[in-house]
Motif scaffolding. Structure first.
Motif: not given
Length: 434
Positions: A47-51, A64-69, A117-122, A387-392
């Protein structure tokens, strides 16, 4: 009427023969509270890493929803294999494997941040989550069968309360070390993102990895009660998925985790909106503690309340309460919008342990397999926030408070299903011909 937890057949080693001394499970349960605390602490850091990552890489809500994904997607891929592993090597060894894998994932945050690199974080998140999945698969059923069966829901709720304590404590640590260094997301420029200091992220996850290793060493020397595997009766070809209440429970865990994570992951963005509280990322990050702290309080209270109220009834009551609070939040502004959203954490409190114990009621030798399936269903934390992010993003151009308000309709639907499961779906029933 709720099916009594006492209908869960215990493995032979968990039962006490007449005239023998009742085993002392306190040391084992105390050790498990440490396990649940670390699982909660690591999970809530998302929740802190996402923002932070949203600002560092200038990501959309969907991206950024890919973090939770990636984090919760590990539950789908690793849940069932982890259940097989635990069945073969035992609960304690399964926990040891979980801690070691989680430590590896935490250490990988250092090169991921260094390379920006974002993919490395994931990838690091996925490995870290794989260890957490294994810990969940080993820890949850172990607590459920480690003691009197009639108090299984209350016992798991109590240990989960320490998980919630960590989720309340984690946002403070993450905000202090990470979000305090982040400029206002509404005014942050690409130039500021390019020079953003990544050292706090590296240091935090190095410490997390070190703690995981230390706990695994201590756990190796702790003597935990052995629970014998229950053998199948002659001619019994049943499987865990032959039980209707388990299958419906899988969807219950899916919707609960998805709703809880979707809300928690966007509290900072929601409170940052002018129509709500117009808070900075740092101040909003501290308020995330209230959301997860409510879950901790609710779980401690739940262990007391469930002595006189059926867990299934309490589950439905909390789900309806969550729906009411979300509707109040999206239809109001200012402090009312903030406090009503944060109070959903209190309603979430008992949902996971109650759904879990209701879903494994009467499964006996299938408990380990069921735990793997239930852990796999935690993938809801990956799917629903996406899906929450897609709706937003698709509402009003993906900006403004209205975009988030429309997205909160998705958790409302999740809680509606949980309310139904607590009223009817939990009742044990076998599925024939499968």
């Amino acid at each position: 009427m709720a099916a009594p937890i006492s209908s869960v057949p215990l493995p032979a080693a968990a039962q006490t023969a007449p005239g023998t001394e009742t085993p002392n499970y306190t040391p084992a349960l105390a050790s498990l509270t440490v396990l649940f605390f670390m699982m909660g602490f690591v999970t809530v850091l998302n929740d802190i890493l996402i923002p932070y990552l949203k600002g560092l890489f200038t990501l959309s809500y969907t991206e950024v929803g890919m973090v939770n994904f990636c984090f919760f997607g590990a539950y789908l891929l690793i849940g069932v294999p982890a259940g097989i592993l635990v069945r073969k090597v035992g609960y304690k060894n399964g926990m040891l494997v979980g801690f070691l894998v989680a430590a590896l994932g935490a250490f990988l945050f250092f090169p991921a941040a260094e390379g920006r690199t974002f993919p490395l974080f994931l990838g690091a998140l996925f490995i870290l989550a794989s260890g957490i999945v294994t810990l969940q698969v080993a820890g949850n059923p172990y607590v459920a069968i480690l003691g009197p069966p009639e108090s299984a829901s209350a016992r798991l709720t109590l240990t989960q309360a320490f998980n919630s304590l960590a989720t309340a404590f984690g946002p403070y640590v993450g905000t202090k070390l990470i979000l305090s260094r982040l400029p206002d997301p509404k005014t942050m420029t690409p130039a500021q993102a390019a020079v953003l200091d990544v050292t706090p992220v590296q240091n935090l996850y190095l410490v997390v990895g070190g703690i995981m290793l230390l706990i695994s060493i201590i756990l190796f020397f702790v003597k935990l009660p052995r629970i014998a595997q229950e053998s199948a009766p002659v001619g019994d070809t049943s499987r865990a998925w032959h039980h209707r209440h388990l299958l419906l429970g899988l969807l219950g865990i899916f919707t609960y985790v998805g709703a809880e994570v979707a809300i928690g992951s966007h509290i900072v963005s929601y409170l940052n909106q002018t129509e709500v509280m117009n808070l900075t990322a740092e101040i909003a990050g501290y308020w995330v503690m209230a959301y997860w702290g409510g879950a901790a309080i609710g779980r401690f209270l739940g262990t007391i309340i469930m002595r006189s109220i059926r867990p299934s009834l309490l589950l439905s009551f909390n789900a309806v309460g969550a729906i009411a609070l979300l509707l109040i939040s999206v239809s109001s502004t200012g402090e009312l919008a903030m406090y009503s959203l944060l109070a959903v954490g209190l309603m979430n409190s008992i949902m996971f342990p109650v759904i879990f114990t209701l879903a494994v009621t009467g499964l006996g030798r299938h408990t380990e397999d069921a735990s793997g399936l239930l852990s796999a269903s935690i993938v809801g934390g990956a799917i629903i926030p996406l899906f929450f992010g897609l709706i937003a993003d698709s509402t009003l151009g993906g900006g403004g408070v209205q975009a988030l308000r429309w997205a909160f309709v998705l958790p409302v639907l999740c809680y509606a299903y949980i309310a139904w499961y607590g009223m009817k779906g939990y009742r044990p029933a076998a599925i024939t011909g499968v």
